[in-house]
Write a protein that holds these residues in place. Structure first.
Motif, PDB file in Angstrom:
ATOM      1  N   UNK A 109      65.132  16.736  22.129  1.00  0.00           N
ATOM      2  CA  UNK A 109      66.553  16.419  22.057  1.00  0.00           C
ATOM      3  C   UNK A 109      67.302  17.012  23.241  1.00  0.00           C
ATOM      4  N   UNK A 110      66.681  17.953  23.937  1.00  0.00           N
ATOM      5  CA  UNK A 110      67.339  18.645  25.041  1.00  0.00           C
ATOM      6  C   UNK A 110      66.671  18.339  26.369  1.00  0.00           C
ATOM      7  N   UNK A 111      66.606  19.348  27.207  1.00  0.00           N
ATOM      8  CA  UNK A 111      66.068  19.258  28.562  1.00  0.00           C
ATOM      9  C   UNK A 111      64.585  18.876  28.549  1.00  0.00           C
ATOM     10  N   UNK A 112      64.235  17.810  29.250  1.00  0.00           N
ATOM     11  CA  UNK A 112      62.855  17.317  29.287  1.00  0.00           C
ATOM     12  C   UNK A 112      61.899  18.310  29.951  1.00  0.00           C
ATOM     13  N   UNK A 113      62.351  18.993  31.003  1.00  0.00           N
ATOM     14  CA  UNK A 113      61.486  19.952  31.687  1.00  0.00           C
ATOM     15  C   UNK A 113      61.169  21.123  30.763  1.00  0.00           C
ATOM     16  N   UNK A 114      62.158  21.622  30.063  1.00  0.00           N
ATOM     17  CA  UNK A 114      61.935  22.698  29.110  1.00  0.00           C
ATOM     18  C   UNK A 114      61.036  22.266  27.963  1.00  0.00           C
ATOM     19  N   UNK A 115      61.194  21.035  27.520  1.00  0.00           N
ATOM     20  CA  UNK A 115      60.338  20.505  26.467  1.00  0.00           C
ATOM     21  C   UNK A 115      58.885  20.468  26.941  1.00  0.00           C
ATOM     22  N   UNK A 116      58.667  20.053  28.173  1.00  0.00           N
ATOM     23  CA  UNK A 116      57.307  20.021  28.731  1.00  0.00           C
ATOM     24  C   UNK A 116      56.701  21.432  28.755  1.00  0.00           C
ATOM     25  N   UNK A 117      57.531  22.454  29.011  1.00  0.00           N
ATOM     26  CA  UNK A 117      57.052  23.837  28.965  1.00  0.00           C
ATOM     27  C   UNK A 117      56.589  24.205  27.561  1.00  0.00           C
ATOM     28  N   UNK A 118      57.341  23.787  26.551  1.00  0.00           N
ATOM     29  CA  UNK A 118      56.955  24.067  25.167  1.00  0.00           C
ATOM     30  C   UNK A 118      55.631  23.395  24.807  1.00  0.00           C
ATOM     31  N   UNK A 119      55.474  22.151  25.217  1.00  0.00           N
ATOM     32  CA  UNK A 119      54.234  21.424  24.946  1.00  0.00           C
ATOM     33  C   UNK A 119      53.061  22.137  25.625  1.00  0.00           C
ATOM     34  N   UNK A 120      53.243  22.565  26.867  1.00  0.00           N
ATOM     35  CA  UNK A 120      52.188  23.282  27.581  1.00  0.00           C
ATOM     36  C   UNK A 120      51.851  24.592  26.867  1.00  0.00           C
ATOM     37  N   UNK A 121      52.853  25.275  26.343  1.00  0.00           N
ATOM     38  CA  UNK A 121      52.642  26.519  25.602  1.00  0.00           C
ATOM     39  C   UNK A 121      51.793  26.263  24.361  1.00  0.00           C
ATOM     40  N   UNK A 122      52.137  25.233  23.582  1.00  0.00           N
ATOM     41  CA  UNK A 122      51.366  24.914  22.382  1.00  0.00           C
ATOM     42  C   UNK A 122      49.935  24.508  22.716  1.00  0.00           C
ATOM     43  N   UNK A 123      49.760  23.767  23.788  1.00  0.00           N
ATOM     44  CA  UNK A 123      48.415  23.364  24.194  1.00  0.00           C
ATOM     45  C   UNK A 123      47.590  24.576  24.603  1.00  0.00           C
ATOM     46  N   UNK A 124      48.210  25.538  25.288  1.00  0.00           N
ATOM     47  CA  UNK A 124      47.503  26.766  25.674  1.00  0.00           C
ATOM     48  C   UNK A 124      47.115  27.568  24.444  1.00  0.00           C
ATOM     49  N   UNK A 125      48.000  27.624  23.446  1.00  0.00           N
ATOM     50  CA  UNK A 125      47.671  28.324  22.190  1.00  0.00           C
ATOM     51  C   UNK A 125      46.484  27.651  21.501  1.00  0.00           C
ATOM     52  N   UNK A 126      46.470  26.333  21.455  1.00  0.00           N
ATOM     53  CA  UNK A 126      45.377  25.605  20.804  1.00  0.00           C
ATOM     54  C   UNK A 126      44.060  25.863  21.532  1.00  0.00           C
ATOM     55  N   UNK A 127      44.091  25.883  22.853  1.00  0.00           N
ATOM     56  CA  UNK A 127      42.863  26.159  23.610  1.00  0.00           C
ATOM     57  C   UNK A 127      42.367  27.586  23.347  1.00  0.00           C
ATOM     58  N   UNK A 128      43.298  28.525  23.281  1.00  0.00           N
ATOM     59  CA  UNK A 128      42.927  29.928  23.041  1.00  0.00           C
ATOM     60  C   UNK A 128      42.317  30.091  21.645  1.00  0.00           C
ATOM     61  N   UNK A 129      42.860  29.402  20.661  1.00  0.00           N
ATOM     62  CA  UNK A 129      42.324  29.486  19.293  1.00  0.00           C
ATOM     63  C   UNK A 129      40.956  28.851  19.186  1.00  0.00           C
ATOM     64  N   UNK A 130      40.689  27.847  20.012  1.00  0.00           N
ATOM     65  CA  UNK A 130      39.423  27.117  19.945  1.00  0.00           C
ATOM     66  C   UNK A 130      38.262  27.936  20.503  1.00  0.00           C
ATOM     67  N   UNK A 131      38.567  28.953  21.266  1.00  0.00           N
ATOM     68  CA  UNK A 131      37.481  29.757  21.882  1.00  0.00           C
ATOM     69  C   UNK A 131      36.880  30.714  20.920  1.00  0.00           C
TER      70      UNK A 131
END
Length: 120
Positions: free
Chosen positions: A98-120
């Protein structure tokens, strides 16, 4: 059927506790808008422990198959809502920017990094 069985069956049916039907899974409906969708998430899920200094809250759906991140003021991309769901293929992310697209992309990257870390 024996005639005496009908009243007994009716009495047994009246004593059987009725439970509400299970709630359908919460859908990420971005058209609702940030306020309405975040209110539904709060009402239909359990809040996770809030990490100090994090500008968002996590909410877990019953069964643990999905969680929601609801941003707070100061978060990148605020207002935004993201959903992480466990699928047979792994963890999938979706959300509502709903807000800034660049900031949203940062959030998505953060969640993806968390998922990768949990998968290890």
């Amino acid at each position: 059927m024996r005639p005496w069985a009908l009243p007994l069956m009716g009495a047994l049916a009246a004593c059987t506790p009725t439970q509400p039907p299970p709630r359908p899974p919460l859908k990420l409906d971005c058209a609702l808008g940030f306020e309405a969708l975040s209110a539904r998430i709060v009402a239909e899920t359990r809040p996770a422990v809030k990490e100090r200094g994090e500008p968002f809250r996590y909410y877990n759906a019953q069964g643990g198959q999905s969680s929601y991140m609801v941003t707070e003021p100061g978060a990148p991309g605020h207002p935004a809502i993201l959903k992480q769901q466990v699928t047979p293929a792994g963890v999938s992310n979706s959300g509502c920017a709903y807000g800034d697209e660049t900031g949203y992309a940062e959030l998505v990257a953060y969640l993806e990094a968390l998922a990768r870390a949990r998968a290890k």
